[in-house]
Design a protein around this motif. Structure first.
Motif, PDB file in Angstrom:
ATOM      1  N   TRP A  40       0.759  -1.399   0.177  1.00 15.36           N
ATOM      2  CA  TRP A  40      -0.042  -0.067  -0.116  1.00 15.36           C
ATOM      3  C   TRP A  40       0.867   1.381  -0.046  1.00 15.36           C
ATOM      4  CZ3 TRP A  40       0.891   3.173   4.135  1.00 15.36           C
ATOM      5  CH2 TRP A  40       1.485   2.345   5.496  1.00 15.36           C
ATOM      6  N   LEU A  41       2.045   1.251   0.197  1.00 14.65           N
ATOM      7  CA  LEU A  41       2.927   2.387   0.366  1.00 14.65           C
ATOM      8  C   LEU A  41       4.012   2.431  -0.569  1.00 14.65           C
ATOM      9  CD1 LEU A  41       3.904   4.858   2.270  1.00 14.65           C
ATOM     10  CD2 LEU A  41       5.116   3.002   3.629  1.00 14.65           C
ATOM     11  N   ALA A  42       4.085   3.533  -1.256  1.00 13.80           N
ATOM     12  CA  ALA A  42       5.398   3.725  -2.051  1.00 13.80           C
ATOM     13  C   ALA A  42       6.540   3.806  -1.557  1.00 13.80           C
ATOM     14  CB  ALA A  42       5.085   4.898  -3.018  1.00 13.80           C
ATOM     15  N   PRO A  43       7.812   3.783  -2.187  1.00 15.30           N
ATOM     16  CA  PRO A  43       8.949   3.874  -1.381  1.00 15.30           C
ATOM     17  C   PRO A  43       9.386   5.111  -0.967  1.00 15.30           C
ATOM     18  CG  PRO A  43       9.289   2.426  -3.565  1.00 15.30           C
ATOM     19  CD  PRO A  43       7.932   3.053  -3.320  1.00 15.30           C
ATOM     20  N   VAL A  44      10.138   5.410   0.297  1.00  9.89           N
ATOM     21  CA  VAL A  44      10.669   6.564   0.513  1.00  9.89           C
ATOM     22  C   VAL A  44      11.975   6.915  -0.400  1.00  9.89           C
ATOM     23  CG1 VAL A  44      12.079   8.199   2.302  1.00  9.89           C
ATOM     24  CG2 VAL A  44       9.886   6.524   2.753  1.00  9.89           C
TER      25      VAL A  44
END
Length: 254
Positions: free
Chosen positions: A52-56
């Motif tokens: 659900w989260l894009a990479p930093v």
């Protein structure tokens, strides 16, 4: 072209420092997103629950460590960071492309800074300054996570671990790591501290809230043999071993 793509990714991840934020670190700011309601992160080294989260950030070329000319099949990094007010923990998921793992037994963990590992620097209240010597890792910490030769994850800190080691165990920290011969997956959830003492009673827990900015930095190292210096990436090239002013920064977003 490859470098241009990575620089664009870096620009998306970094934001301007908002007015009124305390702290002495002057590095770029990266974003940690709040874990959505109903989403569970199981800290087991399987990063499938982070989709659900894009990479930093997602490349070793953003902040190279030692060398630029490392092929993608030999070394690459993808980092995701999140936080939860329910658990009051900071979460990291780090995927590292590494075709040869070189590490030390856990008895030699304090020498692991020269080998394949994840280093995580945290200054929760952004107070900055020298966190070695008499400060003894109290107001900022340099943590590490790696896979020893026995392939059981080892989480520690470079400092007086014999005194502060209680903070590296449940319920204050959870960690895991896996390696399939090509990729290392590190996963970590931990409380962070405004002051870290010899016991929970002597420490001051940091309460995570949206909008906070803390001192923070990640370094990932890769070493294929004893005769070569390690390569890798770091979020800010300034030496952060002693001085928390040289950390990058992490903002907690809703």
């Amino acid at each position: 072209m490859r470098l241009l793509k990575h620089l664009v990714l870096m620009t998306v991840a970094v934001v301007a420092l908002p007015v009124g934020v305390d702290g002495k670190a002057t590095g770029p700011i990266y974003l940690a997103r709040r874990i959505p309601e109903g989403t569970e992160i199981k800290v087991d080294g399987d990063l499938s629950d982070w989709q659900w989260l894009a990479p930093v950030f997602s490349t070793s070329d953003e902040f190279p460590f030692a060398r630029w000319d490392v092929p993608e099949e030999d070394f690459g990094v993808e980092v995701k960071v999140a936080w939860s007010p329910e658990t009051n923990m900071l979460y990291h998921a780090v995927k590292v492309t590494d075709d040869k793992l070189l590490t030390l037994p856990r008895e030699q963990a304090q020498k692991m800074w020269r080998y394949d590992l994840l280093e995580l620097f945290i200054d929760a209240d952004g107070s900055g300054g020298n966190y070695r010597g008499e400060n003894n890792s109290a107001q900022a910490q340099q943590y590490f996570l790696y896979l020893p030769p026995d392939r059981s994850a080892c989480f520690g800190l470079f400092g007086p671990q014999e005194k502060l080691g209680w903070s590296l165990k449940a319920p204050y920290a959870k960690y895991a790591a896996r390696y399939d011969g090509k990729t290392i997956c590190y996963e970590l959830a931990q409380n962070v501290w405004d002051f870290l003492g010899d016991s929970p009673q002597q420490s001051r827990l940091h309460n995570l809230k949206a909008g906070q900015v803390m001192g923070w930095k990640i370094t990932v190292k890769d070493r294929d043999n004893e005769k070569e210096a390690p390569i890798g990436c770091t979020l800010r090239p300034s030496d952060a071993w002693e001085n928390a002013d040289n950390f990058a920064r992490l903002m907690l977003t809703p």
